[in-house]
Design an enzyme around this catalytic site. Structure first.
Site, PDB file in Angstrom:
ATOM      1  N   GLU A 153       0.848  -1.202   0.000  1.00 55.53           N
ATOM      2  CA  GLU A 153       0.000   0.000   0.000  1.00 55.53           C
ATOM      3  C   GLU A 153       0.886   1.256   0.000  1.00 55.53           C
ATOM      4  OE1 GLU A 153      -0.097  -2.600   1.995  1.00 55.53           O
ATOM      5  OE2 GLU A 153      -2.045  -2.927   2.910  1.00 55.53           O
ATOM      6  N   LEU A 194      18.235 -30.538  -4.788  1.00 56.77           N
ATOM      7  CA  LEU A 194      17.085 -29.831  -4.217  1.00 56.77           C
ATOM      8  C   LEU A 194      17.363 -28.361  -3.911  1.00 56.77           C
ATOM      9  CD1 LEU A 194      15.732 -32.636  -1.806  1.00 56.77           C
ATOM     10  CD2 LEU A 194      15.148 -32.240  -4.204  1.00 56.77           C
ATOM     11  N   SER A 230       1.978 -41.984   1.336  1.00 54.72           N
ATOM     12  CA  SER A 230       1.888 -42.017   2.809  1.00 54.72           C
ATOM     13  C   SER A 230       1.343 -40.699   3.345  1.00 54.72           C
ATOM     14  CB  SER A 230       3.263 -42.227   3.452  1.00 54.72           C
ATOM     15  OG  SER A 230       3.787 -43.444   3.078  1.00 54.72           O
ATOM     16  N   ARG A 232       9.919 -23.766  -5.781  1.00 52.54           N
ATOM     17  CA  ARG A 232      10.784 -24.072  -4.636  1.00 52.54           C
ATOM     18  C   ARG A 232      11.092 -22.824  -3.811  1.00 52.54           C
ATOM     19  NH1 ARG A 232      15.457 -28.139  -7.121  1.00 52.54           N
ATOM     20  NH2 ARG A 232      14.127 -29.990  -7.216  1.00 52.54           N
ATOM     21  N   ARG A 241       5.968 -43.352  -2.967  1.00 50.78           N
ATOM     22  CA  ARG A 241       5.644 -43.941  -1.656  1.00 50.78           C
ATOM     23  C   ARG A 241       5.449 -42.849  -0.606  1.00 50.78           C
ATOM     24  NH1 ARG A 241       6.118 -49.360  -1.731  1.00 50.78           N
ATOM     25  NH2 ARG A 241       7.549 -50.163  -3.305  1.00 50.78           N
TER      26      ARG A 241
END
Ligand SMILES: NC(=O)c1ccc[n+]([C@@H]2O[C@H](COP(=O)([O-])OP(=O)(O)OC[C@H]3O[C@@H](n4cnc5c(N)ncnc54)[C@H](OP(=O)(O)O)[C@@H]3O)[C@@H](O)[C@H]2O)c1
Length: 350
Positions: free
Chosen positions: A46, A198, A290, A178, A286
């Site tokens: 703002e 990563l 889960s 990411r 997997r």
């Protein structure tokens, strides 16, 4: 408001744990000022938009995706600034859930400013889902799962190769994605098979590079894995099954924090306690299955590529048990877009 939401995204990777905020100042139909919250601790959207509008802020309409703050923090109160600049009308997409910062709309109304709350509220809430999750004082991080799959929902071929199912534009998008999370996570098999690093590589440079998490289970993480070799530079956590701690010492020596956990909920609580408020889980099947099965996924980012990998490929989701369609959980589709040959679909729980 669409423009304010677009502007808000420019703070992605730079403002969290603060919200993404964009603002537009209108004089009649004319845009006379624009702004966004660009950096954690920096000027609010703002204030930037009103500064750009200059004297034309007098009598204007301010459009902003989040209720202007009413408190003096690292920056002055936006509500007071709006009043001081003579803004006539403020249009807000969603209220501020923060116990300290909320109350801006009330203050504006008390000062005689015309306030409207609600347009594009759902889009605004989706955009700031991580911020809203934190405000609910959840005891676990916001969890998004991202998978790149073939048309037949495989995440790797029969030999476990997944590089690359998606094309370059989709991979660039993942680097952007990411940058907005506190940590990137993978399952134990992905960590061992893919040797991922990563990290965020590409056009966006996050204010704080995300940490990394491996849900290792009972596996061994080779000490020459990129995640291990760079653990002294980038915070890296390895969640191990409480029964398999024998390999921990070597990992700790390499700078990794080993978290023995009694299940996924316990692991998430421990990560939350370490200040991790949002996690982007990048497979494999997997771990994703889960997490879904335990109701721990808030958002699912699905990249679909026009390739077939067949029955012997690695399934995208494993171990998810749904007894019948009647009991199946139905999610909301919140975004769809084309990235080159690929399609990105974003689904939210609820
Ligand atoms: N296309 C993509 O987006 C993408 C993304 C990632 C991976 N991949 C591919 O997917 C393959 C690996 O996927 P995956 O399904 O075989 O394995 P995964 O999900 O990466 O890892 C599974 C292993 O993680 C450990 N783990 C720890 N906590 C767990 C938990 N709560 N739930 C489930 N597992 C847990 C278990 O080890 P223990 O059994 O030893 O306890 C489990 O076997 C690789 O071929 C990789 O290239 C593709």
């Amino acid at each position: 408001m669409r423009r304010a939401l677009d502007l808000a995204y420019r703070g992605w990777g730079h403002v969290h744990p603060n919200p993404l905020v964009g603002a537009v100042v209108l004089s009649g139909d004319l845009t006379v000022g624009e702004g966004f919250h660009a950096e954690f601790g920096g000027p609010h959207a703002e204030a930037v938009a009103l500064a750009a509008a200059g004297a034309r802020a007098e009598g204007s309409t301010l459009v902003v995706n989040l209720e202007p703050c009413a408190h003096v923090g690292k920056q002055p109160s936006c509500a007071e600034l709006i009043i001081a600049r003579g803004v006539r009308r403020v249009v807000i997409a969603m209220p501020d859930p923060g116990p300290v910062s909320a109350g801006g709309a009330e203050r504006l109304i008390a000062a005689g400013v015309d306030v409207e709350i609600g347009p594009f509220r759902e889009q605004a809430e989706r955009q700031n889902a991580v911020f809203l999750h934190q405000a609910k004082v959840a005891r676990r991080p916001f969890i998004a799962v991202k998978l790149a799959t073939s048309l037949d929902h495989r995440i790797a071929d029969s030999a476990g190769h997944s590089r690359w199912i998606s094309g370059e534009p989709a991979r660039d998008y993942v680097h952007w994605l990411r940058a907005g999370y506190d940590a990137i996570a993978v399952g134990g098999r992905t960590a061992v098979v893919d040797h991922p690093s990563l990290t965020v590589r590409g056009a966006i440079e996050p204010r704080v590079p995300p940490g990394r998490i491996v849900f290792l289970g009972g596996r061994r993480l080779p000490l020459d894995a990129p995640l291990v070799r760079t653990a002294h530079e980038i915070p890296t956590f390895v969640v191990v099954d409480g029964l398999f701690q024998s390999e921990s010492a070597a990992l700790v020596e390499h700078g990794i924090e080993v978290i023995p956990a009694g299940g996924l909920e316990d692991a998430m609580e421990q990560l939350w306690a370490r200040g991790i408020q949002s996690i982007l889980v990048e497979g494999g099947g997997r771990l994703s299955g889960s997490l879904l099965g335990r109701g721990l996924v808030d958002r699912f980012v699905w990249i679909v590529s026009p390739v077939w990998l067949g029955e012997s490929g690695v399934p995208a989701i494993r171990g998810l048990d749904v007894p019948s369609l009647l009991q199946a959980e139905r999610w909301s589709t919140v975004d769809r877009k084309a990235l080159g040959q690929d399609t990105v679909l974003v689904f939210d729980r609820g």
